[in-house]
Design a protein around this motif. Sequence first.
Motif, mmCIF file in Angstrom:
data_model
loop_
_atom_site.group_PDB
_atom_site.id
_atom_site.type_symbol
_atom_site.label_atom_id
_atom_site.label_comp_id
_atom_site.label_asym_id
_atom_site.label_seq_id
_atom_site.Cartn_x
_atom_site.Cartn_y
_atom_site.Cartn_z
ATOM 1 N N ALA A 171 2.885 8.957 -11.528
ATOM 2 C CA ALA A 171 1.506 8.488 -11.468
ATOM 3 C C ALA A 171 1.275 7.830 -10.307
ATOM 4 C CB ALA A 171 0.941 7.706 -12.564
ATOM 5 N N ALA A 172 2.234 6.797 -9.675
ATOM 6 C CA ALA A 172 2.221 6.428 -8.514
ATOM 7 C C ALA A 172 2.207 7.175 -7.292
ATOM 8 C CB ALA A 172 3.376 5.062 -8.455
ATOM 9 N N ALA A 173 2.960 8.070 -7.386
ATOM 10 C CA ALA A 173 3.109 9.223 -6.137
ATOM 11 C C ALA A 173 1.877 9.926 -6.307
ATOM 12 C CB ALA A 173 4.322 10.179 -6.423
ATOM 13 N N GLU A 174 1.258 10.166 -7.312
ATOM 14 C CA GLU A 174 0.061 11.125 -7.145
ATOM 15 C C GLU A 174 -1.133 10.098 -6.599
ATOM 16 O OE1 GLU A 174 -0.286 14.049 -10.908
ATOM 17 O OE2 GLU A 174 0.041 12.036 -11.566
ATOM 18 N N THR A 175 -1.214 9.016 -6.564
ATOM 19 C CA THR A 175 -1.936 8.180 -5.749
ATOM 20 C C THR A 175 -2.013 8.337 -4.271
ATOM 21 O OG1 THR A 175 -0.866 6.252 -5.504
ATOM 22 C CG2 THR A 175 -2.038 6.248 -7.452
ATOM 23 N N LEU A 176 -0.906 9.130 -3.823
ATOM 24 C CA LEU A 176 -0.806 9.334 -2.102
ATOM 25 C C LEU A 176 -1.150 10.605 -2.066
ATOM 26 C CD1 LEU A 176 2.806 7.542 -2.229
ATOM 27 C CD2 LEU A 176 0.701 7.191 -0.753
ATOM 28 N N GLY A 177 -1.919 11.425 -3.032
ATOM 29 C CA GLY A 177 -2.461 12.731 -2.693
ATOM 30 C C GLY A 177 -1.702 13.812 -2.993
ATOM 31 N N VAL A 178 -0.440 13.795 -3.827
ATOM 32 C CA VAL A 178 0.207 14.983 -3.852
ATOM 33 C C VAL A 178 0.109 15.065 -5.496
ATOM 34 C CG1 VAL A 178 2.184 13.513 -4.496
ATOM 35 C CG2 VAL A 178 2.574 15.766 -3.668
ATOM 36 N N CYS A 179 0.334 16.438 -5.974
ATOM 37 C CA CYS A 179 0.189 16.597 -7.528
ATOM 38 C C CYS A 179 1.645 16.837 -8.011
ATOM 39 C CB CYS A 179 -0.681 18.101 -7.598
ATOM 40 S SG CYS A 179 0.040 19.466 -8.020
ATOM 41 N N ILE A 197 6.024 9.145 -0.817
ATOM 42 C CA ILE A 197 6.194 10.287 -1.539
ATOM 43 C C ILE A 197 7.514 10.887 -1.994
ATOM 44 C CG2 ILE A 197 5.415 12.692 -1.951
ATOM 45 C CD1 ILE A 197 2.859 12.332 -0.490
ATOM 46 N N ARG A 198 8.276 10.995 -1.012
ATOM 47 C CA ARG A 198 9.817 11.385 -0.938
ATOM 48 C C ARG A 198 10.246 10.401 -1.630
ATOM 49 N NH1 ARG A 198 14.080 9.499 1.465
ATOM 50 N NH2 ARG A 198 12.789 8.767 2.951
ATOM 51 N N GLN A 199 10.445 8.925 -1.389
ATOM 52 C CA GLN A 199 11.010 8.102 -2.234
ATOM 53 C C GLN A 199 10.480 7.794 -3.768
ATOM 54 O OE1 GLN A 199 11.680 4.231 -0.185
ATOM 55 N NE2 GLN A 199 11.998 3.109 -2.215
ATOM 56 N N ILE A 200 9.236 7.715 -3.869
ATOM 57 C CA ILE A 200 8.810 7.418 -5.348
ATOM 58 C C ILE A 200 8.983 8.753 -6.239
ATOM 59 C CG2 ILE A 200 6.662 7.206 -6.615
ATOM 60 C CD1 ILE A 200 5.289 5.555 -4.160
ATOM 61 N N SER A 201 8.842 9.976 -5.509
ATOM 62 C CA SER A 201 9.131 11.170 -6.431
ATOM 63 C C SER A 201 10.722 11.167 -6.846
ATOM 64 C CB SER A 201 8.640 12.381 -5.757
ATOM 65 O OG SER A 201 9.206 12.484 -4.590
ATOM 66 N N ARG A 227 -1.364 -5.809 9.019
ATOM 67 C CA ARG A 227 -1.208 -5.798 7.371
ATOM 68 C C ARG A 227 -0.113 -5.966 7.083
ATOM 69 N NH1 ARG A 227 -5.382 -1.990 4.392
ATOM 70 N NH2 ARG A 227 -4.850 -3.821 2.706
ATOM 71 N N ILE A 228 0.672 -5.034 7.620
ATOM 72 C CA ILE A 228 2.320 -5.048 6.980
ATOM 73 C C ILE A 228 2.681 -6.467 7.157
ATOM 74 C CG2 ILE A 228 4.322 -4.021 7.163
ATOM 75 C CD1 ILE A 228 2.968 -2.183 5.545
ATOM 76 N N ALA A 229 2.753 -6.692 8.475
ATOM 77 C CA ALA A 229 3.264 -7.993 9.001
ATOM 78 C C ALA A 229 2.831 -9.201 8.172
ATOM 79 C CB ALA A 229 3.165 -8.434 10.486
ATOM 80 N N ARG A 230 1.560 -9.261 7.408
ATOM 81 C CA ARG A 230 0.896 -10.312 6.858
ATOM 82 C C ARG A 230 1.426 -10.195 5.431
ATOM 83 N NH1 ARG A 230 -3.676 -9.052 10.119
ATOM 84 N NH2 ARG A 230 -4.667 -8.072 8.176
ATOM 85 N N ASP A 231 2.039 -9.108 5.118
ATOM 86 C CA ASP A 231 2.503 -8.912 3.709
ATOM 87 C C ASP A 231 1.470 -8.749 2.709
ATOM 88 O OD1 ASP A 231 5.307 -8.861 2.564
ATOM 89 O OD2 ASP A 231 5.251 -10.852 2.382
ATOM 90 N N GLU A 232 0.306 -8.086 3.210
ATOM 91 C CA GLU A 232 -0.447 -7.514 2.286
ATOM 92 C C GLU A 232 -0.262 -6.067 1.706
ATOM 93 O OE1 GLU A 232 -4.311 -6.882 4.405
ATOM 94 O OE2 GLU A 232 -4.095 -9.183 5.400
ATOM 95 N N LYS A 233 -0.910 -5.753 0.532
ATOM 96 C CA LYS A 233 -0.485 -4.792 -0.006
ATOM 97 C C LYS A 233 -1.344 -3.409 0.407
ATOM 98 C CE LYS A 233 2.583 -5.649 -3.410
ATOM 99 N NZ LYS A 233 3.312 -6.416 -2.515
ATOM 100 N N ILE A 234 -0.738 -2.562 0.502
ATOM 101 C CA ILE A 234 -1.563 -1.338 0.993
ATOM 102 C C ILE A 234 -1.765 -0.515 -0.362
ATOM 103 C CG2 ILE A 234 -1.348 0.926 2.551
ATOM 104 C CD1 ILE A 234 -1.231 -1.706 3.982
ATOM 105 N N GLU A 235 -3.347 -0.137 -0.316
ATOM 106 C CA GLU A 235 -3.813 0.337 -1.526
ATOM 107 C C GLU A 235 -4.169 2.235 -1.395
ATOM 108 O OE1 GLU A 235 -3.412 -0.695 -4.487
ATOM 109 O OE2 GLU A 235 -2.991 -2.868 -3.882
ATOM 110 N N PRO A 236 -4.001 2.853 -2.207
ATOM 111 C CA PRO A 236 -4.330 4.403 -1.942
ATOM 112 C C PRO A 236 -5.470 4.743 -1.173
ATOM 113 C CG PRO A 236 -3.954 3.875 -4.365
ATOM 114 C CD PRO A 236 -3.972 2.604 -3.910
#
Length: 338
Positions: free
Chosen positions: A100-108, A51-55, A29-38
């Motif tokens: 908010a974007a980081a929270e979609t990865l399951g972190v509070c 999580i590290r980068q977005i936060s 999916r990454i190679a096809r340039d598809e978006k990964i969703e939560p």
Amino acid sequence: MYTQAMDLDRSATPADATFTSEEQAFNARIARDEKIEPNDWMPESYRSTLIRQISQHAHSEVVGMLPEGGWITRAPSLKRKEILLAKVQDEGGHGLYLYAAAETLGVCRAELIDALHSGRAKYSSIFNYPTLTWADIGMIGWLVDGAAIMNQVPLCRCSYGPYARAMIRICKEESFHQRQGFDIVHTLVRGTPEQRRMAQESLERWWWPTLMMFGPHDKDSTHTAQATAWGIKRITNDDLRQKFVDVTVPQAEYLGLEIPDPELRWNPERGHYDFGPIPWDEFWRVVKGDGPCNKERMAARIQAFEEGRWVREAAAAHAAKARARAAAASVASEEAAA
Ligand SMILES: [Fe+2]
Ligand SMILES: [Fe+2]
């Protein structure tokens, strides 16, 4: 345009026999340039990297409000005050989208903020420098927001959907920030000799810290290769830094300001500007907490967080009451219907 031209080839992501079928599907999916969703499957290391980068990015936005916030009351006119106020509010908004974007990865969010306040999480080292004069507000917009745009435009095409979408809006606002900064500097260089000196002195303080914003050289960057393979990072630190220098030098020439680098010169063979060595000792010192304003910034953040506690508690109590009222009203209407 430049992000296309300098894009990295990710079609080479290997379908390695040691990958599980889930990992292989993810890599495809990454190679096809598809978006990964939560809710999609993702490797744990992809999740933790994001999580590290977005936060870290979110923390940089909110800490970045501090060096400029102190100038809102001292802006030289009502118009400048309004613009700066709007700009600082934008940065708070950027922090909000990114938490908010980081929270979609399951972190509070409370965990992320706690990591910042306890010193476990990093934020951009640039915000540990002081804003001594009004020219610094121009320099932050022109250079710091300019560097941020250079870094962030490629992130609009990052493989993680919520991050990519947050970046599209952020980049539009950053471009306004960059222009207002350039406009402040442009006004100063057309002013009195003292104002021109103020702009030159400010450029001398901000130039090298801005170049450090792109991070260590590619050969010293621990995260670049994996982040590139995952479609999170599209352009390397050194390529982004070069692009920033190439765009900014002609702007400085137009402004009549001198970049404080005796080794800076156009290299016709490379088709780029060559520039002198970056003072990395200073970079690492500031990243590790010993910059001019690290302690002051963190103390101001923690104080603002504590002073806002009653607002958060009141908002939560209000929301709980509203929920209870809505639940009682729906029970009453069901009973009336029965
Ligand atoms: Fe921002
Ligand atoms: Fe900005």
